[in-house]
Enzyme design. Structure first.
Site, PDB file in Angstrom:
ATOM      1  N   CYS A 118      11.445  52.063   5.435  1.00 43.46           N
ATOM      2  CA  CYS A 118      11.418  51.562   6.816  1.00 43.46           C
ATOM      3  C   CYS A 118      10.098  51.950   7.491  1.00 43.46           C
ATOM      4  O   CYS A 118       9.060  51.423   7.139  1.00 43.46           O
ATOM      5  CB  CYS A 118      12.643  52.052   7.584  1.00 43.46           C
TER       6      CYS A 118
ATOM      7  N   HIS B 150      17.552  51.068   4.047  1.00 40.35           N
ATOM      8  CA  HIS B 150      17.613  52.532   4.033  1.00 40.35           C
ATOM      9  C   HIS B 150      18.497  53.042   2.899  1.00 40.35           C
ATOM     10  O   HIS B 150      19.690  53.274   3.101  1.00 40.35           O
ATOM     11  CB  HIS B 150      18.166  53.041   5.362  1.00 40.35           C
TER      12      HIS B 150
ATOM     13  N   GLU C  83      18.750  55.929   1.745  1.00 41.87           N
ATOM     14  CA  GLU C  83      19.324  57.266   2.021  1.00 41.87           C
ATOM     15  C   GLU C  83      20.635  57.157   2.799  1.00 41.87           C
ATOM     16  O   GLU C  83      21.387  58.118   2.885  1.00 41.87           O
ATOM     17  CB  GLU C  83      18.302  58.133   2.768  1.00 41.87           C
TER      18      GLU C  83
END
Lengths: 212, 724
Positions: free
Chosen positions: A86, A188, A190
């Site tokens: 990002c 994302h 994560e």
């Protein structure tokens, strides 16, 4: 080897990225933007998401000139791996480590939703374990996620499946540098490393980082 | 405004009696800066002078309460070694003037309230009210408020996980923007605002002080807005990047035990922060205004009351001052020693070597006037006569139309503009009942919601107050959590007019009774009055923010249907009525008073059933009745159901009627007996089966049928269609 997770003023996803590294058994080390060198024994660098320097000037523009970015450049030259997520993707484009640029979303709004992406290029350390056509369910959440570049020259690693393309050229969700060692993506991973969050599809990328 | 026709104190919003009281407290005439300071600190917004006497009714104590009302936020223990800080606050008037910055700075302010307790903010919620979306002005306020909330919350990295938005003409002139924040803190590290220790340094951290927001609390938030005055300069300007640095910096200072006390600068700026810190600590504070870093030239009075954002005031021991400044510099933040703690109890401000203000700190805070509001009861409401409500010609068409109404329709357009995931802990996302956020390093998760039954409160204040609390509790319980504590934002019209004062008292009574039935406290809150224009006054809008606990995060319950063949039931009782319902579309009739004791038992059943994995899904029945609740379960689960509802006076009443404490739950057939055993005295009515791609509801000889795809299209298109 450990995974260095950079932290700039305004970084938001550094802790989630560290937890993601740990979720695959890796060791994560937080690295401060003002440091001139990476710690010894770093195999991969993660440039996490957030709003570094409040997106002042352009997203990633200020962070791309931080002292630590010189060390990241040398790390790439030595054959090291870098993953930009990002805002980290935006930082790497601004730093010239990845091709193209990120423009405001076609909706002209922030967009936060679960997205589906497909591997388009598996000739890189990041995507080889997945294989072309592998689909990942990973959230997107950004204001400026519309990648612009030259898809006939640049290496598009991941593409959005369906309508969630944000205005990105050829629906690109992630881009590689020429060597394939630097990957930037807007989704994302994560936020997709735990069954409680609804998806563990992000773990593959962190597995590559942890093994580097 | 010439002094000859209007004395200074009146221009500042103080009454003649208040001006006399100031002179008596000072034993002399106030200086100009002093008068400005009093006018802000004694404004409704800062002093709660019309509501303070009534707020004492709230239950605010309990075994886990570490900090009740009166601090920047309430704090309640959730497990050994971990507590939650929570608070909700209004930013209504600034948002009506400039919705983007007004809503954004509302988020910033509530985050700093949590930060001031030494807590790490982990979740935000927003409760919003606007006029009908056919009004261009209301569309503008709605679209820009959402953008402002997103701008700020996304940039500071605190997930906006929930909230609510509703539209009604009564909010056309007075929109409501209430922001709630929840943070986590170790019980032993809770910071408080009380200053202590003579000669300790008073340090201003964060943004420079400018002319923004001067007089916001008195001018904007404590009087009715009328059209002919430009109040734009009274709205603050947001800088979320600095807020994020302030968050990181203050949490580092707090965890390193470098601070004696911490307070955010909100309404009335430095005056409010310093007088509250001094008054709470029983000490004085001596400020050198020349030391305050400025963005532009300001008078002493302006520096004292500027509402520039992203500033915190800390009390620091002299030996730790250098270390505090070093940490702030690392975060690229200004940190300036602007004063010292004294032992004389006075708030002193100096400029150019002169004392420009010397006021006993408690005169600004504790000595603020407290008024009794007039208690005129309105004439009681009559129950709705169904003969006055046109019966829909086709139930399915009515159902689909209702699903697309902005008050009922999906709020996806709103919550997809908010980062509701950052932190990687959001395990139940917005769009259902409560949001659920996992606590890192713990098996537990917390459920969060904001709710309000304003149309009910308009017709029956006590019942509406109770209904607001109970709806929040049902939303918490639906995800499998037990209610833990609440915070409230009481949005009302002008308390000096009509029956507003009476309604305020009755709403508080109803809320208190419901909270007592649930056994949970109010630990913090906020009051916003004067939400009224010459043309319209808002409904009494007591927004309840509630948190609950799930012992095992993995046991959280979603609202979407899960598997074909699951049994659909309605848990809880009460009769569906169209009074004040979304189907009726207005505050007319008189809804039944909720039965708080039986609703508390319903909540306990849902929490227990969640823990024992007895339910597949659960969803509160609220706006739009059982028909809308079933459709939302179907849309989220992409599965239909075949259902038969109990017969009421009319089919539309059975489908769209609201009221009572009812929750649609589903369970696997093999768990049905165990669920019945767990129910105890809570009514549990089996109404049908999950499956297929149609929603089919029979009521006696009537039937309504909608495909899940049609329901989804209507539900998802409702808001984008009107704002596009």
């Amino acid at each position: 080897m450990s995974v260095a997770v950079l932290r700039f003023p305004g970084s938001l996803d550094h802790e989630s990225a560290q937890r993601a590294v740990e979720s695959v058994g890796g060791i994560a080390t937080s690295v401060w933007h003002a440091d001139a060198e990476l710690p010894a024994g770093v195999g991969a660098v993660v440039v996490p998401g957030g709003f570094s320097y409040g997106d002042h000037l352009r997203p990633g523009a200020v962070a791309s000139r931080a002292p630590i970015m010189g060390a990241v450049r040398r790390h790439v030259d030595r054959g090291g791996l870098v993953l930009g997520i990002c805002n980290g993707f935006q930082v790497l484009c601004e730093a010239g480590l990845l091709p193209g640029a990120l423009r405001p979303n076609a909706t002209l709004t922030f967009v936060c939703r679960q997205a589906s992406v497909e591997v388009a290029d598996d000739g890189s350390p990041w995507t080889a374990p997945l294989g072309v056509g592998a689909r990942l369910s990973i959230p997107i959440k950004n204001n400026q996620g519309a990648w612009f570049g030259h898809p006939e020259i640049d290496r598009v690693a991941l593409r959005y499946v369906g309508d969630d393309r944000l205005g990105s050229v050829t629906a690109a969700a992630g881009v590689l540098d020429e060597s394939g060692r630097v990957l930037g993506l807007m989704p994302h991973p994560e936020e997709a490393c735990d069954p409680l969050l609804g998806s563990t599809d992000g773990q593959s990328l962190f597995g590559v980082a942890a093994a580097a | 405004m010439s002094g000859a026709t209007k004395p200074k104190h009146r221009a500042l919003g103080l009454t003649d009696r208040e001006a006399e009281r100031i002179t008596a407290l000072l034993d002399r005439e106030p200086t100009d800066p002093e008068l400005v300071m009093f006018s802000l600190m004694w404004s409704e917004h800062c002093s709660y002078k019309h509501s303070r006497r009534l707020l004492g009714r709230f239950p605010s104590e309990g075994p886990g309460v570490l900090q009740g009302p009166g601090e920047n936020a309430g704090v309640v223990e959730i497990e050994p070694g971990r507590a939650l800080a929570l608070k909700i606050e209004s930013h209504n008037h600034p948002s009506a003037v400039e919705p983007f910055e007004g809503a954004a700075t509302g988020v910033g302010g509530i985050v700093r309230d949590i930060l001031a307790m030494g807590a790490r903010p982990i979740a935000l919620l927003d409760s919003l009210r606007f006029g009908e979306l056919r009004s261009a002005r209301s569309r503008h306020l709605f679209v820009r408020s959402v953008a402002g909330i997103g701008h700020y919350g996304n940039c500071i990295g605190v997930p906006t996980v929930g909230g609510e938005v509703a539209f009604d003409d009564r909010y056309e002139d007075s929109c409501l923007v209430n922001a709630m924040c929840v943070g986590v803190v170790e019980p032993g590290r809770v910071l408080r605002a009380a200053a202590s220790g003579a000669d300790n340094a008073v340090v201003l951290i964060g943004n420079r002080t400018g002319a923004d927001g001067i007089g916001g609390a008195s001018i904007l938030a404590s009087a009715e807005l009328d059209e002919d005055e430009d109040r734009r300069p009274s709205v603050q300007v947001s800088d979320p990047f600095t807020e994020r640095k302030l968050m990181d910096c203050c949490l580092e200072l707090a965890s390193s035990d470098l601070l004696v006390a911490l307070q955010d600068l909100g309404a009335a700026g430095l005056t409010s922060a310093s007088s509250e810190m001094a008054a709470k600590g029983g000490v004085g504070i001596d400020i050198d205004l020349d030391a305050v870093p400025l963005r532009q030239a300001l008078t002493p009075a302006e520096i004292l009351v500027s509402e520039s954002q992203e500033r915190m005031l800390a009390v620091v021991e002299p030996r730790l001052l250098d270390e505090v400044i070093r940490v702030c510099r690392r975060w690229e933040l200004d940190a300036t020693r602007i004063g010292v703690v004294t032992d004389d109890g006075d708030l002193v401000a100096r400029s150019g070597g002169e004392v420009v203000a010397r006021i006993r700190a408690t005169s600004l805070t504790d000595e603020a006037p407290a008024y009794r509001v007039a208690l005129h009861a309105p004439s009681p409401s009559e129950p709705l006569d169904l003969a006055d409500v046109p019966e829909p010609t086709d139930l399915a068409t009515a159902w689909r139309e209702l699903l697309g109404r902005p008050n009922v329709a999906s709020k996806r357009w709103v919550f997809e503009q908010y980062d509701h995931l950052v932190g990687a802990n959001t395990i139940v996302r917005p769009g259902g009942d409560a949001a659920v956020v996992r606590l890192p390093g713990s098996n537990r998760a917390i459920a969060l919601t904001t709710d309000c039954a304003e149309r009910h409160a308009e017709l029956d204040a006590r019942g509406g107050g109770a209904a607001s609390v109970l709806e929040a509790a049902r939303n918490i319980a639906a995800v499998g959590a037990r209610p833990l504590a609440a915070t409230d934002c009481l949005n009302f019209a002008n308390p000096e007019k009509g029956s507003t004062g009476w309604r305020l008292r009755e709403v508080i009574e109803g809320m208190s009774q419901a909270l007592e039935a649930l056994g949970i406290p109010i630990v913090s809150g906020n009051v916003s009055l004067y939400n009224e224009s010459p043309a319209r006054a808002i409904y009494p809008t007591p927004v309840v923010g509630m948190v609950g606990v799930i012992e095992d995060a993995a046991a959280r319950v979603g609202h979407g249907f899960v598997d074909s063949g699951d049994v659909v039931l309605i848990a809880g009782g009460g009769r569906p009525r169209l009074d004040a319902s979304e189907w009726l579309g207005e505050a007319r009739g008189c809804p039944d008073r909720p039965d708080a004791a039986s609703e508390a038992r319903l909540c306990e059943l849902l929490a227990r059933a969640g823990e024992r994995r007895l339910v597949q899904s659960a969803h509160d029945v609220s706006g739009g009745g059982v028909a809308v609740a079933l459709a939302e379960c179907a849309i989220a689960g992409r599965l239909g159901a075949d259902v038969e509802l109990p017969v009421e006076r009319r089919a539309d009443e059975a489908l769209f009627g609201e009221g009572g404490g009812r929750v649609v739950v589903t369970c696997r057939p093999r768990n049905l007996d165990a669920l019945r055993d767990a129910a105890g005295g809570v009514p549990l009515t089996e109404i049908g089966t999950v499956g297929g791609d149609l929603l089919r509801v029979r009521i006696g000889s009537d039937m309504a049928e909608l495909s899940v795809a049609d329901a989804t299209n209507a539900y998802e298109a409702g808001i984008p269609e009107v704002v596009a």
